[in-house]
Design a protein around this motif. Structure first.
Motif, short mmCIF file in Angstrom:
data_model
loop_
_atom_site.label_atom_id
_atom_site.label_comp_id
_atom_site.label_asym_id
_atom_site.label_seq_id
_atom_site.Cartn_x
_atom_site.Cartn_y
_atom_site.Cartn_z
N ILE A 120 0.96 -1.20 0.02
CA ILE A 120 -0.08 -0.06 0.00
C ILE A 120 1.10 1.14 -0.08
O ILE A 120 0.63 2.17 -0.75
N GLU A 121 1.88 1.26 0.86
CA GLU A 121 2.95 2.42 0.76
C GLU A 121 3.51 2.54 -0.54
O GLU A 121 3.40 3.74 -1.23
N GLY A 122 3.84 1.76 -1.29
CA GLY A 122 4.50 1.57 -2.38
C GLY A 122 3.57 2.31 -3.47
O GLY A 122 3.72 3.15 -4.43
N LEU A 123 2.30 1.69 -3.58
CA LEU A 123 1.44 1.86 -4.52
C LEU A 123 0.84 3.39 -4.34
O LEU A 123 0.71 4.11 -5.26
N ALA A 124 0.86 4.03 -3.05
CA ALA A 124 0.44 5.39 -2.88
C ALA A 124 1.71 6.32 -3.34
O ALA A 124 1.30 7.43 -3.97
N GLU A 125 2.72 5.68 -3.21
CA GLU A 125 4.03 6.54 -3.49
C GLU A 125 3.97 6.53 -4.90
O GLU A 125 4.57 7.67 -5.53
N GLY A 163 1.33 6.62 -6.94
CA GLY A 163 0.36 7.63 -7.24
C GLY A 163 1.00 9.02 -7.11
O GLY A 163 0.62 9.94 -8.20
N THR A 164 1.53 9.50 -6.17
CA THR A 164 2.08 10.84 -6.00
C THR A 164 3.11 11.15 -6.92
O THR A 164 2.91 12.17 -7.55
N GLN A 165 4.01 10.34 -7.57
CA GLN A 165 4.95 10.49 -8.57
C GLN A 165 4.26 10.83 -9.82
O GLN A 165 4.57 11.40 -10.72
N LEU A 166 2.96 10.02 -9.84
CA LEU A 166 1.81 10.35 -11.17
C LEU A 166 1.24 11.66 -11.09
O LEU A 166 0.77 12.04 -11.93
N GLY A 167 1.40 12.40 -10.01
CA GLY A 167 0.72 13.69 -9.88
C GLY A 167 -0.68 13.69 -8.92
O GLY A 167 -0.93 14.84 -8.72
N LEU A 168 -0.76 12.67 -8.45
CA LEU A 168 -2.05 12.76 -7.53
C LEU A 168 -1.68 13.16 -6.14
O LEU A 168 -0.56 13.07 -5.69
N PRO A 169 -2.51 13.97 -5.64
CA PRO A 169 -2.16 14.51 -4.09
C PRO A 169 -2.01 13.54 -3.16
O PRO A 169 -2.73 12.32 -3.12
N PRO A 170 -1.24 13.55 -2.24
CA PRO A 170 -0.73 12.27 -1.38
C PRO A 170 -1.89 11.81 -0.57
O PRO A 170 -2.29 10.31 -0.63
N GLN A 171 -2.78 12.37 -0.05
CA GLN A 171 -4.36 12.14 0.43
C GLN A 171 -5.03 11.23 -0.49
O GLN A 171 -5.44 10.16 -0.02
N THR A 172 -5.21 11.60 -1.60
CA THR A 172 -5.83 10.96 -2.73
C THR A 172 -5.24 9.51 -2.91
O THR A 172 -5.84 8.43 -3.24
N ALA A 173 -3.92 9.84 -3.11
CA ALA A 173 -3.24 8.48 -3.68
C ALA A 173 -3.34 7.57 -2.49
O ALA A 173 -3.37 6.22 -3.10
N LEU A 174 -3.10 7.67 -1.27
CA LEU A 174 -3.10 6.82 -0.36
C LEU A 174 -4.53 6.23 0.00
O LEU A 174 -4.66 5.11 -0.04
#
Length: 276
Positions: free
Chosen positions: A188-193, A195-206
């Motif tokens: 989950i940590e890696g998937l969220a990270e 997502g943020t690298q792709l431009g999603l806000p951190p809260q949304t990615a998590l």
């Protein structure tokens, strides 16, 4: 009133994260009444947290009444100290079934420290705190059918319970389900990270990472098909999922990494048994 709650008292030795999670599950499910639950926990703060649940608490085994004979004793102390604490409970477990959740501690250690006792070695995981866990158990020959049923019922408050006939398989289960939640949390940590690298806000990615893992897991549990088939169903030829899976599945990259991780956990479980 449940069977466990009406036939004797329960002693929990150690009330850290796992012990407290299990205790909360038992109380919430009604499998144990607060008045029948006794907790020995040396750490004052942890003892206070247990006391807040309405159970009786003690700082040490010496504080227990000399005639105390609980029906079930659950040992939730760290593997490294298990052998050292057993002797203090020897006189209390003559009529008990003893359940140990210490990773890597074999039943033989319990028998050496406690005598000829009915002993169950169990490997739960942290989702037991919300009733979604998996617990694998092994029972020695002194455990009766009735005791096995009662222990299984008690542990079922935390989720599914699976019994194995060879103790060595507990170490394999430790590598899979016991340590497994940490693997998923890291995913989950890696998937969220990612997502943020792709431009999603951190809260949304998590949020998306958590929801995706939760939903996929629920679907895998509910579906009457194997995970491989579910994967194929969501993988359109030439689509985005296929592009991602090409990376994860090339040379069995993800499966190979998971195998290495599980083998490392299994190796450490065996080491702990030898140390015990």
């Amino acid at each position: 009133m449940t069977e466990v709650a009406t036939k004797g008292e329960l002693l929990l030795v150690g009330c850290g994260n796992m012990g407290r999670a299990m205790l909360q599950g038992w109380l919430a499910a009604g499998f144990v009444r607060p008045d029948d639950a006794h907790v020995v926990e040396p750490a004052e703060a942890l003892r206070a947290e247990a006391g807040a649940l309405g159970v009786r608490t003690y700082a040490s085994a010496g504080a227990l009444d000399a005639g105390f004979r609980p029906a079930i004793v659950v040992l939730a102390v760290k593997p490294q100290v298990m052998a050292a604490v057993l002797q203090a409970y020897r006189s209390h477990v003559t009529e008990s079934v003893v359940v140990s959740i210490a990773a890597g501690v074999p039943v033989s250690v319990l028998e050496t420290g406690l005598g000829e006792v009915a002993a169950v070695r169990a490997m739960p995981n942290t989702p037991a705190a919300i009733g979604k866990g998996s617990t694998v158990i092994f029972a020695n020959r002194r455990v009766s059918v009735q005791q096995t049923e009662r222990v299984t019922r008690l542990l079922s408050a935390g989720g599914a319970v699976h019994r194995v006939e060879r103790e060595a398989l507990i170490d394999a289960a430790t590598a899979l389900s016991g340590s497994g939640p940490a693997y998923v949390f890291h995913f989950i940590e890696g998937l969220a990270e990612a997502g943020t690298q792709l431009g999603l806000p951190p809260q949304t990615a998590l949020a998306l990472a958590r929801e995706t893992v939760f939903g996929a897991g629920a679907l895998a549990m509910a579906a009457n098909t194997l995970p491989a088939e579910l994967r194929r169903q969501v993988t359109s030829p030439g689509g985005t999922t296929e592009a991602a899976l090409r990376v994860l599945m090339e040379n069995d990259a993800l499966k190979g990494l998971l195998s290495l991780a599980a083998n490392a956990a299994h190796h450490r479980a065996v080491e702990l048994a030898n140390e015990a």
